[in-house]
Motif scaffolding. Structure first.
Motif, mmCIF file in Angstrom:
data_model
loop_
_atom_site.group_PDB
_atom_site.id
_atom_site.type_symbol
_atom_site.label_atom_id
_atom_site.label_comp_id
_atom_site.label_asym_id
_atom_site.label_seq_id
_atom_site.Cartn_x
_atom_site.Cartn_y
_atom_site.Cartn_z
ATOM 1 N N PRO A 60 3.801 -11.172 49.420
ATOM 2 C CA PRO A 60 3.416 -9.771 49.600
ATOM 3 C C PRO A 60 3.565 -9.282 51.043
ATOM 4 C CG PRO A 60 1.762 -10.904 48.300
ATOM 5 C CD PRO A 60 2.738 -11.938 48.783
ATOM 6 N N ARG A 61 3.340 -10.142 52.029
ATOM 7 C CA ARG A 61 3.423 -9.701 53.423
ATOM 8 C C ARG A 61 4.845 -9.327 53.825
ATOM 9 N NH1 ARG A 61 5.372 -13.840 56.599
ATOM 10 N NH2 ARG A 61 5.205 -15.901 55.667
ATOM 11 N N MET A 62 5.845 -9.801 53.081
ATOM 12 C CA MET A 62 7.226 -9.416 53.364
ATOM 13 C C MET A 62 7.548 -8.044 52.776
ATOM 14 S SD MET A 62 8.346 -11.902 55.139
ATOM 15 C CE MET A 62 10.098 -11.722 55.157
ATOM 16 N N TYR A 68 -0.791 -6.672 55.620
ATOM 17 C CA TYR A 68 -1.098 -8.090 55.816
ATOM 18 C C TYR A 68 -0.977 -8.481 57.279
ATOM 19 C CZ TYR A 68 -0.950 -8.549 50.792
ATOM 20 O OH TYR A 68 -1.235 -8.407 49.457
ATOM 21 N N HIS A 69 -1.769 -9.478 57.681
ATOM 22 C CA HIS A 69 -1.654 -10.062 59.011
ATOM 23 C C HIS A 69 -0.400 -10.931 59.051
ATOM 24 C CE1 HIS A 69 -5.592 -8.750 60.374
ATOM 25 N NE2 HIS A 69 -6.138 -9.211 59.252
ATOM 26 N N VAL A 70 0.020 -11.303 60.242
ATOM 27 C CA VAL A 70 1.207 -12.140 60.415
ATOM 28 C C VAL A 70 1.060 -13.480 59.697
ATOM 29 C CG1 VAL A 70 2.662 -13.291 62.117
ATOM 30 C CG2 VAL A 70 1.748 -11.031 62.602
ATOM 31 N N ASP A 71 -0.166 -14.013 59.653
ATOM 32 C CA ASP A 71 -0.385 -15.311 58.995
ATOM 33 C C ASP A 71 -0.404 -15.210 57.465
ATOM 34 O OD1 ASP A 71 -2.824 -14.137 58.437
ATOM 35 O OD2 ASP A 71 -4.031 -15.664 59.443
ATOM 36 N N GLY A 72 -0.264 -14.000 56.908
ATOM 37 C CA GLY A 72 -0.228 -13.817 55.461
ATOM 38 C C GLY A 72 -1.542 -13.407 54.840
#
Length: 98
Positions: A60-62, A68-72
């Motif tokens: 989802p973070r893509m 979303y945060h960078v860490d997912g």
């Protein structure tokens, strides 16, 4: 620094359609109420986002980097700018009925 927007709802729909999947089919498959995935493409909804991401084969973070945060991990609470109302088409005259 501005957050990246990610894919537009139209791009998400296009990519799902290319795979032969509809928002309604995703809702049924995931056991979600009708319209959840369609709305998740526009506004944050954890379960809808997860169903769309699984169908697209991406995290989802893509798809929604602004949610979303960078860490997912998911940003909680979501910024108010993610909840803008959907555009309203058409109008009524003052006092006129539809």
């Amino acid at each position: 620094m501005a957050q990246p927007k990610g894919l537009s709802p139209a791009e998400i729909k296009f990519q799902l359609t290319r795979r032969g999947i509809t928002f309604a089919a995703l809702d049924r498959e995931a056991g979600l109420p009708p319209g959840t995935c369609r709305n998740a493409a526009r506004r944050p909804h954890r379960a809808g986002e997860a169903a769309i991401a699984a169908a697209m084969g991406r995290p989802p973070r893509m798809i929604w980097p602004g949610r979303y945060h960078v860490d997912g991990s998911r940003i909680s609470p979501q910024p108010g700018s993610h909840y803008r109302p959907a555009p309203q088409f058409g109008h009524r005259q003052n006092g006129a009925r539809a």
